[in-house]
Design a protein around this motif. Structure first.
Motif, PDB file in Angstrom:
ATOM      1  N   ALA A  91       0.791  -1.129   0.058  1.00 65.08           N
ATOM      2  CA  ALA A  91      -0.035   0.013  -0.247  1.00 65.08           C
ATOM      3  C   ALA A  91       0.868   1.099  -0.079  1.00 65.08           C
ATOM      4  N   PHE A  92       2.232   1.022   0.540  1.00 65.99           N
ATOM      5  CA  PHE A  92       3.083   2.404   0.577  1.00 65.99           C
ATOM      6  C   PHE A  92       3.877   2.298  -0.779  1.00 65.99           C
ATOM      7  N   LEU A  93       3.825   1.339  -1.607  1.00 69.14           N
ATOM      8  CA  LEU A  93       4.759   1.554  -2.746  1.00 69.14           C
ATOM      9  C   LEU A  93       4.758   2.613  -3.559  1.00 69.14           C
ATOM     10  N   PRO A  94       3.339   3.194  -3.727  1.00 71.68           N
ATOM     11  CA  PRO A  94       3.011   4.520  -4.462  1.00 71.68           C
ATOM     12  C   PRO A  94       4.091   5.518  -4.246  1.00 71.68           C
ATOM     13  N   PHE A  95       4.213   5.577  -2.989  1.00 72.47           N
ATOM     14  CA  PHE A  95       5.183   6.891  -2.514  1.00 72.47           C
ATOM     15  C   PHE A  95       6.509   6.612  -3.096  1.00 72.47           C
ATOM     16  N   SER A  96       7.196   5.314  -3.311  1.00 68.23           N
ATOM     17  CA  SER A  96       8.448   5.071  -3.842  1.00 68.23           C
ATOM     18  C   SER A  96       8.311   5.168  -5.227  1.00 68.23           C
ATOM     19  N   ILE A  97       7.227   4.892  -5.879  1.00 70.96           N
ATOM     20  CA  ILE A  97       7.239   4.943  -7.387  1.00 70.96           C
ATOM     21  C   ILE A  97       7.099   6.096  -7.719  1.00 70.96           C
ATOM     22  N   THR A  98       6.402   7.131  -7.019  1.00 65.35           N
ATOM     23  CA  THR A  98       6.410   8.847  -7.528  1.00 65.35           C
ATOM     24  C   THR A  98       7.640   9.212  -7.019  1.00 65.35           C
ATOM     25  N   LYS A 113      10.010   9.260   6.947  1.00 63.18           N
ATOM     26  CA  LYS A 113      10.539   8.457   8.067  1.00 63.18           C
ATOM     27  C   LYS A 113       9.569   7.369   8.334  1.00 63.18           C
ATOM     28  N   PHE A 114       8.376   7.488   7.936  1.00 58.88           N
ATOM     29  CA  PHE A 114       7.064   6.855   8.138  1.00 58.88           C
ATOM     30  C   PHE A 114       6.890   5.463   7.229  1.00 58.88           C
ATOM     31  N   THR A 115       7.332   5.938   5.860  1.00 61.02           N
ATOM     32  CA  THR A 115       7.151   4.995   4.946  1.00 61.02           C
ATOM     33  C   THR A 115       8.203   4.121   4.865  1.00 61.02           C
ATOM     34  N   SER A 116       9.646   4.595   5.267  1.00 65.46           N
ATOM     35  CA  SER A 116      10.685   3.727   5.620  1.00 65.46           C
ATOM     36  C   SER A 116      10.668   2.660   6.724  1.00 65.46           C
ATOM     37  N   SER A 117       9.832   3.299   7.731  1.00 63.69           N
ATOM     38  CA  SER A 117       9.720   2.500   8.941  1.00 63.69           C
ATOM     39  C   SER A 117       8.597   1.195   8.523  1.00 63.69           C
ATOM     40  N   VAL A 118       7.655   1.585   7.625  1.00 61.18           N
ATOM     41  CA  VAL A 118       6.632   0.672   7.252  1.00 61.18           C
ATOM     42  C   VAL A 118       7.212  -0.504   6.556  1.00 61.18           C
ATOM     43  N   MET A 119       8.242  -0.073   5.649  1.00 66.33           N
ATOM     44  CA  MET A 119       9.016  -1.153   4.812  1.00 66.33           C
ATOM     45  C   MET A 119       9.689  -2.042   5.946  1.00 66.33           C
ATOM     46  N   PHE A 120      10.565  -1.750   6.841  1.00 68.50           N
ATOM     47  CA  PHE A 120      10.967  -2.574   7.848  1.00 68.50           C
ATOM     48  C   PHE A 120      10.259  -3.517   8.805  1.00 68.50           C
ATOM     49  N   ILE A 121       9.019  -2.656   9.184  1.00 67.82           N
ATOM     50  CA  ILE A 121       8.086  -3.199   9.909  1.00 67.82           C
ATOM     51  C   ILE A 121       7.601  -4.574   9.332  1.00 67.82           C
ATOM     52  N   ASN A 122       7.314  -4.237   7.985  1.00 72.10           N
ATOM     53  CA  ASN A 122       6.807  -5.580   7.029  1.00 72.10           C
ATOM     54  C   ASN A 122       8.181  -6.582   7.066  1.00 72.10           C
ATOM     55  N   SER A 171      12.222  -1.501  13.886  1.00 73.97           N
ATOM     56  CA  SER A 171      12.200  -0.475  12.866  1.00 73.97           C
ATOM     57  C   SER A 171      12.356   0.743  13.255  1.00 73.97           C
ATOM     58  N   LEU A 172      12.538   1.052  14.587  1.00 70.18           N
ATOM     59  CA  LEU A 172      12.704   2.575  15.041  1.00 70.18           C
ATOM     60  C   LEU A 172      13.906   3.252  14.393  1.00 70.18           C
ATOM     61  N   PRO A 173      14.892   2.372  14.028  1.00 67.62           N
ATOM     62  CA  PRO A 173      15.942   3.377  13.673  1.00 67.62           C
ATOM     63  C   PRO A 173      15.704   4.197  12.483  1.00 67.62           C
ATOM     64  N   SER A 174      14.735   3.622  11.426  1.00 67.58           N
ATOM     65  CA  SER A 174      14.612   4.331  10.053  1.00 67.58           C
ATOM     66  C   SER A 174      13.532   5.699  10.697  1.00 67.58           C
ATOM     67  N   MET A 175      12.920   5.705  11.757  1.00 67.42           N
ATOM     68  CA  MET A 175      12.313   6.605  12.109  1.00 67.42           C
ATOM     69  C   MET A 175      13.290   7.618  12.681  1.00 67.42           C
ATOM     70  N   ILE A 176      14.209   7.335  13.325  1.00 64.57           N
ATOM     71  CA  ILE A 176      15.091   8.222  14.029  1.00 64.57           C
ATOM     72  C   ILE A 176      16.254   8.671  12.759  1.00 64.57           C
ATOM     73  N   PHE A 177      16.692   7.896  12.010  1.00 62.48           N
ATOM     74  CA  PHE A 177      17.804   8.496  11.072  1.00 62.48           C
ATOM     75  C   PHE A 177      17.329   8.577   9.887  1.00 62.48           C
ATOM     76  N   ARG A 178      16.238   8.687   9.368  1.00 62.08           N
ATOM     77  CA  ARG A 178      15.676   8.834   8.207  1.00 62.08           C
ATOM     78  C   ARG A 178      15.560  10.353   7.989  1.00 62.08           C
ATOM     79  N   ASP A 179      15.673  11.289   7.039  1.00 63.45           N
ATOM     80  CA  ASP A 179      15.501  12.411   7.008  1.00 63.45           C
ATOM     81  C   ASP A 179      15.492  12.965   5.601  1.00 63.45           C
ATOM     82  N   VAL A 180      15.303  14.276   5.365  1.00 67.14           N
ATOM     83  CA  VAL A 180      15.098  14.883   4.319  1.00 67.14           C
ATOM     84  C   VAL A 180      16.107  15.998   4.008  1.00 67.14           C
TER      85      VAL A 180
END
Length: 346
Positions: A91-98, A113-122, A171-180
């Motif tokens: 369900a979150f892949l459209p963000f990556s495609i865009t 942060k959230f989309t990356s965390s979802v990937m690792f939660i999976n 998956s918390l490291p994605s929420m911590i270290f992921r940035d723009v």
């Protein structure tokens, strides 16, 4: 162009390419996407779009069949949980495609942060569930009477919740270290590690907790199962294990290349940049493909899923065709009555 930092939020994004502070020239630089002009990038977009369509629809179908068409048991609880994990991932892949197509992250820091965390939660929830299922199978074979009395849907649901909570923690490291950040006029979503040590710690913990330890536990469980089945000559009892075995093999085949190239990336200076980039691109594609392989395995290898799938599809077709037939017959009856009235008037 670095396609790697655009893909799925799974890779470590060559963090060393972003060790800079944005300058005024980079802010005013007008970015022009070039992804659609490159065959590799276009291929990744097409592959990801196919994974999204197959995974989203396939897992939704598995969830629907398991919840509404099958009796709720411990086994269906496991499979529904796996399907939900893969469904959320897709369900979150459209963000990556865009992101891949535009080469510009337009969704903000939180979604980065959230989309990356979802990937690792999976990833973690799936492997933890596979470990739990393997242990469940092992206990059922070793202690069948105890398992029959103690294995309940309520307990299985509690174990699923714990597996998901553990996956969220991992998956918390994605929420911590992921940035723009801004780079050459475009906004990038990347892993902003504070040091090489933190990057090694995150990559190492993911590899150990999400691959090595689960692999060891699963191998031990299935070795015990195989030995027990051979000793007792329980040939018929081995049939339910074929779907689970296929799911486990598919998971490790799909995720192993990703982990290998992430570890190689830690010493990127010793390897060719193009090799690492291509390897991580293919590794992340293969990892994402695991999300649509599971429902395929359910349908083609599981007798219960196969039977329910066929019955659902056939019943829908029969209803549709029956409705069409009834509509045509009503139309013909109305037409004949009109023709009868018309002939009387003439």
């Amino acid at each position: 162009m670095e396609v790697l930092d655009n893909y799925l939020g799974l890779s470590d994004d060559y963090n060393y390419t972003y060790d800079f502070l944005p300058t005024h020239e980079e802010v005013v630089f007008q970015h022009k996407p070039t992804c659609l002009k490159e065959s590799m990038c276009v291929s990744l977009i097409v592959i990801t779009a196919v994974i999204f369509l197959l995974g989203f629809c396939g897992n939704a179908l598995v969830i629907w069949i398991s919840v509404f068409r099958m009796k709720r048991t411990v086994n269906t609880t496991w499979y529904v949980s796996l399907a939900i994990s893969d469904f959320v991932f897709c369900a979150f892949l459209p963000f990556s495609i865009t992101y891949m197509a535009m080469e510009d992250w337009i969704f903000g820091r939180f979604m980065c942060k959230f989309t990356s965390s979802v990937m690792f939660i999976n990833m973690f929830s799936s492997i933890f569930l596979l470990v739990v299922i393997s242990m469940d199978r092992c206990v059922s074979v070793m202690f069948p009477v105890w398992a029959q009395n103690q294995r309940t849907v309520k307990k299985a649901s509690l174990v699923v919740v714990l597996a998901w909570l553990l996956g969220i923690i991992m998956s918390l490291p994605s929420m911590i270290f992921r940035d723009v950040g801004s780079h050459l006029g475009k906004t990038v979503c990347f892993n902003n590690y504070t040091s090489l040590t933190s990057q090694k710690f995150v990559a190492g913990s993911r590899f150990i907790a999400g691959f090595i330890v689960p692999l060891i536990i699963i191998i031990v469980c299935y070795s015990i199962i195989i030995c027990r089945l051979r000793i007792n000559r329980m040939t018929k009892s081995s049939k339910p294990f074929k779907v689970m075995s296929a799911l486990i093999v598919a998971f490790f085949i799909c995720w192993m290349p990703y982990h290998v190239f992430v570890l190689l990336e830690l010493n990127h200076q010793n390897y060719d940049y193009k090799t690492l980039t291509t390897g991580l691109q293919l590794g992340t594609s293969l990892a994402a493909a695991n999300s649509f392989l599971n429902p395929v395995l359910y349908v083609f290898m599981g007798n219960d899923f196969k039977h329910k799938f066929k019955s659902c599809v056939l019943s829908r077709m029969e209803n549709a065709m029956g409705e069409e037939g009834r509509t045509i017959s009503r139309y013909l009856s109305r037409s004949s009555s009109v023709d009868g009235r018309a002939s009387t008037h003439i």
